[in-house]
Design a protein around this motif. Structure first.
Motif, PDB file in Angstrom:
ATOM      1  N   VAL A 132     -23.702  16.168 -20.311  1.00 58.28           N
ATOM      2  CA  VAL A 132     -22.244  16.285 -20.418  1.00 58.28           C
ATOM      3  C   VAL A 132     -21.921  17.767 -20.567  1.00 58.28           C
ATOM      4  CG1 VAL A 132     -20.161  15.581 -21.628  1.00 58.28           C
ATOM      5  CG2 VAL A 132     -22.128  14.043 -21.553  1.00 58.28           C
ATOM      6  N   PHE A 179     -22.023  14.782 -16.069  1.00 54.89           N
ATOM      7  CA  PHE A 179     -20.583  14.631 -16.240  1.00 54.89           C
ATOM      8  C   PHE A 179     -19.999  15.982 -16.647  1.00 54.89           C
ATOM      9  CE2 PHE A 179     -22.558  10.616 -17.260  1.00 54.89           C
ATOM     10  CZ  PHE A 179     -21.782   9.674 -16.597  1.00 54.89           C
ATOM     11  N   SER A 231     -13.294  10.394 -19.870  1.00 56.98           N
ATOM     12  CA  SER A 231     -14.690  10.799 -19.700  1.00 56.98           C
ATOM     13  C   SER A 231     -15.605  10.010 -20.632  1.00 56.98           C
ATOM     14  CB  SER A 231     -14.850  12.302 -19.950  1.00 56.98           C
ATOM     15  OG  SER A 231     -14.640  12.638 -21.313  1.00 56.98           O
ATOM     16  N   HIS A 288     -16.656   6.569 -19.172  1.00 57.59           N
ATOM     17  CA  HIS A 288     -17.702   6.629 -18.142  1.00 57.59           C
ATOM     18  C   HIS A 288     -19.045   7.068 -18.723  1.00 57.59           C
ATOM     19  CE1 HIS A 288     -15.200   5.899 -14.568  1.00 57.59           C
ATOM     20  NE2 HIS A 288     -14.234   6.442 -15.284  1.00 57.59           N
ATOM     21  N   ILE A 289     -19.007   7.987 -19.654  1.00 58.09           N
ATOM     22  CA  ILE A 289     -20.252   8.474 -20.249  1.00 58.09           C
ATOM     23  C   ILE A 289     -20.920   7.387 -21.082  1.00 58.09           C
ATOM     24  CG2 ILE A 289     -21.179  10.125 -21.940  1.00 58.09           C
ATOM     25  CD1 ILE A 289     -18.919  12.044 -20.923  1.00 58.09           C
ATOM     26  N   SER A 290     -20.107   6.486 -21.655  1.00 60.83           N
ATOM     27  CA  SER A 290     -20.646   5.431 -22.510  1.00 60.83           C
ATOM     28  C   SER A 290     -21.250   4.269 -21.718  1.00 60.83           C
ATOM     29  CB  SER A 290     -19.534   4.896 -23.432  1.00 60.83           C
ATOM     30  OG  SER A 290     -19.045   5.927 -24.273  1.00 60.83           O
ATOM     31  N   GLU A 300     -27.876  11.607 -14.788  1.00 62.64           N
ATOM     32  CA  GLU A 300     -26.423  11.675 -14.607  1.00 62.64           C
ATOM     33  C   GLU A 300     -25.843  12.970 -15.183  1.00 62.64           C
ATOM     34  OE1 GLU A 300     -24.527   7.386 -14.560  1.00 62.64           O
ATOM     35  OE2 GLU A 300     -25.690   7.688 -16.369  1.00 62.64           O
ATOM     36  N   LYS A 351     -28.572  11.837 -19.752  1.00 57.39           N
ATOM     37  CA  LYS A 351     -27.222  12.199 -19.327  1.00 57.39           C
ATOM     38  C   LYS A 351     -26.917  13.623 -19.762  1.00 57.39           C
ATOM     39  CE  LYS A 351     -25.276   7.527 -19.628  1.00 57.39           C
ATOM     40  NZ  LYS A 351     -24.231   6.671 -20.231  1.00 57.39           N
ATOM     41  N   ILE A 357     -28.314  12.025 -24.963  1.00 54.92           N
ATOM     42  CA  ILE A 357     -27.262  12.721 -24.235  1.00 54.92           C
ATOM     43  C   ILE A 357     -27.309  14.209 -24.588  1.00 54.92           C
ATOM     44  CG2 ILE A 357     -24.766  12.960 -23.912  1.00 54.92           C
ATOM     45  CD1 ILE A 357     -24.495  10.015 -24.723  1.00 54.92           C
ATOM     46  N   THR A 371     -26.928   3.872 -18.615  1.00 54.79           N
ATOM     47  CA  THR A 371     -27.526   4.804 -17.678  1.00 54.79           C
ATOM     48  C   THR A 371     -27.998   4.090 -16.427  1.00 54.79           C
ATOM     49  OG1 THR A 371     -28.239   6.200 -19.500  1.00 54.79           O
ATOM     50  CG2 THR A 371     -29.323   6.545 -17.384  1.00 54.79           C
TER      51      THR A 371
END
Length: 255
Positions: free
Chosen positions: A68, A94, A242, A245-247, A92, A66, A2, A250
């Motif tokens: 963030v 975020f 957040s 959803h981030i956890s 992704e 991901k 991440i 993927t």
């Protein structure tokens, strides 16, 4: 892996929570100061400004799946580049965005760009307290009434030098570390006989509420540089939401 785009207090708060479940994280900040905000956290940190092409290479080299984005609300170019990278590499993205304050000062004006804001300030009378951060200081270099401007910045030599480079006198530089309480803001307004307070719409984390309350009680005008408008594909204002959803696993990757 991440990738957290950090350098703000928000990013510190986010990382303190997410490291409880994973340390498969790398953080980038644009400045050394931003990196210091993350000291003692079990994450890799890179303090360096990244261009779009550098972001692409960074994602590939670190097997990022991901992104963030917890950059400052006014770091529009950083956010837009990160969004474009996520689209190009199909990973992704975020965004955590500070929630805007729901109330406004009694007396205020709003400007969506620094040029129009400065043009307005050049025509007002009285002293002006600028709390926009050091990156905007060069825009004030050609003001005829520069002697009426007081710049509140972090107490770092490079930021003080930015002020000196545009002709700001030492007596007009307020080099202090926040956050500032309402009473501290009021004391500065009184000390420097301020008639206009210039600020970003940075939310509670950025001390906006305390500035507004101080300005209202002192009867002065607030001049806002409004937030840039970015179309975020996935945006949250609640850190805990957040994180949920981030956890999640993927769903896509360029690999």
């Amino acid at each position: 892996m991440i990738w957290v785009i950090g350098g703000t207090k928000d990013s510190r708060d986010f990382l303190e929570k997410i490291v409880k479940s994973t340390t498969d994280i790398i953080v980038t900040t644009a400045t050394e100061y931003g990196g210091k905000l993350l000291e003692n956290l079990p994450v890799k940190t890179l303090c360096k400004k990244l261009t779009y092409s550098m972001m692409v290479d960074f994602v590939k080299e670190n097997s990022i799946d991901k992104i963030v984005d917890l950059s400052h609300p006014y770091a529009m170019e950083v956010s837009q580049n990160a969004i474009d990278v996520s689209k190009e590499l199909q990973i992704e993205y975020f965004r955590f965005e500070r929630e805007e304050i729901s109330f406004l000062p009694q007396k205020y004006k709003e400007f969506d760009n620094i040029e129009s804001l400065i043009k307005y300030l050049e025509g007002v009378e009285g002293n002006i307290l600028v709390t926009l951060g050091s990156n905007n200081i060069p825009h004030f270099s050609k003001l005829k009434n520069l002697k009426n401007f007081y710049f509140r910045i972090l107490p770092k030599w490079d930021m003080v030098k930015k002020c000196e480079d545009v002709g700001v006198l030492p007596k007009n530089i307020i080099a202090m570390q926040g956050p500032f309480s309402k009473n501290m803001n009021k004391a500065m307004i009184e000390q420097y006989d301020i008639k206009y307070l210039v600020t970003k719409q940075a939310g509670d984390t950025g001390g906006e509420r305390e500035k507004i309350e101080a300005a209202d009680e002192m009867g002065i005008d607030v001049v806002f540089l409004t937030r840039p408008k970015v179309e975020y594909p996935s945006c949250y204002s609640d850190i805990d939401l957040s994180l949920i959803h981030i956890s999640e696993p993927t769903r896509r990757s360029y690999i």
